[in-house]
Motif scaffolding. Structure first.
Motif: not given
Ligand SMILES: [Zn+2]
Ligand SMILES: [Zn+2]
Lengths: 200, 206
Positions: A81, A89, A93, A142-143, A146, A150, B149-154, B156, B176
């Motif tokens: 990123l 971002v 992160t 949260v990660y 994520g 994904s 923040m979920l979507d941001i992590f997804v 990245s 983003a």
């Protein structure tokens, strides 16, 4: 006693071991009568710190697509990123999924270890305050969600396999949540204040 | 029943180490036990919360209009917005995950901004919500905020993982950045709000 959320003045009451004192007006938990949480928290924070290194350096997952394979760990994720110039971002992160959780674990380790071995330094006060301040910016949970989202998103176009890093990250998450929930902040402050008096 | 607050009694609570001190007006006080700054109420709490809330609301528009990521699949570009990402998940048939993403990146920020707005407006215009309703709402808002923040992590994770040139490349979009700033602003807005004001205002009116 004063309530931190509604500033109600409350006469001190005697509370039984293992129970809570709640504010009669807003329901905020004023005091937890729970002891011996420090040593458990210390053990959990050590376990979490041990998991940290493989969680970060081992690939979280690997993906194969069109005959090509790719592995990924967390640090590389943030670097990609940065290269694409999405600085905000990338930094967010990196901070929330890695740096702040690590820093909080180190602070917790330092405070609980110091209390366990009877070491005192005035630094401990701001160390523990900092630990509390950063609480909601550590976003291991949260990660983790994520990562799962994904995987689902990619499942249609590629084959995914969880790496060793994923399981270590899950361990790290569980240990740090438990270390945080187990710890009674009131006990830490009481012990720190008692130590401060003894050392003066 | 008559309630007395610490402020009325000239006391101030250290919100860090929970000790009580005598309050001295017009002096910057520090806790003599742990060193934290002492305030009876968070300074400029309402003004700060308003400012952060309004900025997050304004930024929420570009966050939803701009693309949050771009998928290049075999040379074909496919940019998508936040809502677009949810729709893709529905088309894939992963309803639970689509629901989670929809809740975390659209419902939660909206609920959070709307909730803080309601609380602020109810203080300003004396709308009658009971204190229990307000504090419950605030606690929910405070708890759920970080999950956006979920979507941001997804993004990245995807951008880092899917980077096989010629086959598929995923890159983050300008949306983003906007969205991550929205999340940070709403968390800061909730933090700068002092819940003790809810009861102060009630007492002022009665
Ligand atoms: Zn209260
Ligand atoms: Zn203090």
């Amino acid at each position: 006693m004063l309530c931190a959320e509604c500033d109600l003045l409350i006469q001190n009451k005697i509370i039984e071991e293992g129970s809570y004192l709640k504010c009669p007006r807003c329901g905020h938990v004023l005091y937890k009568q729970k002891y011996n949480t420090i040593i458990k928290s210390l053990a959990l924070s050590i376990t979490a710190l041990i998991c940290f290194y493989p969680a970060v350096t081992e690939p979280i997952m690997s993906l194969s697509m069109g005959g090509k394979e790719q592995h990924q760990n967390i640090i590389e994720g943030a670097l990609v990123l940065l290269k694409e110039e999405h600085y905000i971002v990338a930094v967010l992160t990196f901070m929330c999924s890695l740096l702040i959780p690590l820093f909080r674990l180190l602070l917790l380790f330092y405070v609980t270890l110091s209390l366990s071995v009877n070491y005192f330094s005035p630094h401990l006060f701001w160390t523990f305050r900092l630990y509390h301040y950063m609480e909601e910016w550590g976003m291991l949970d949260v990660y983790m969600l994520g990562v799962i989202v994904s995987v689902v998103k990619l499942s249609s176009m590629a084959e995914i396999q969880f790496g060793f890093g994923f399981w270590m990250y899950a361990m790290l998450l569980i240990c740090s949540i438990m270390a945080n929930n187990e710890l009674n902040h009131h006990e830490v402050w009481d012990r720190l204040l008692a130590k401060k008096k003894a050392f003066q | 029943m008559n309630y007395y607050t610490g402020k009325e009694e000239g006391l101030v609570l250290c919100t860090e180490c929970h000790t009580i001190h005598q309050f001295i007006p017009d002096v910057l006080m520090h806790c003599n036990r742990c060193g934290a700054e002492l305030n009876q109420r968070k300074p400029n709490s309402l003004a700060r919360t308003w400012a952060l809330l309004l900025s997050s609301m304004i930024l929420f528009i570009p966050a939803n209009m701009l693309d949050i990521m771009n998928v290049t699949y075999f040379g074909q570009d496919d940019p998508s917005t936040i809502m677009g990402g949810v729709i893709v998940l529905i088309q894939l048939g992963s309803y639970p995950v689509a629901f989670v993403v929809f809740v975390a990146s659209i419902l939660v920020p909206l609920f959070k901004m709307f909730g803080i707005l309601m609380i602020l407006l109810s203080l300003k215009y004396h709308i009658d919500l009971t204190d229990k309703q307000r504090i419950k709402m605030f606690r929910v808002i405070d708890f759920i905020g970080r999950w956006s923040m979920l979507d941001i992590f997804v993004i990245s994770i995807l951008a880092a993982l899917v980077n096989i040139s010629g086959v598929a490349v995923i890159t983050a979009g300008a949306g983003a950045t906007a969205f991550s700033v929205v999340v940070v602003l709403t968390i800061l807005a909730a933090n700068s709000f002092d819940t003790r004001l809810l009861w102060d205002y009630k007492k002022l009116r009665s």
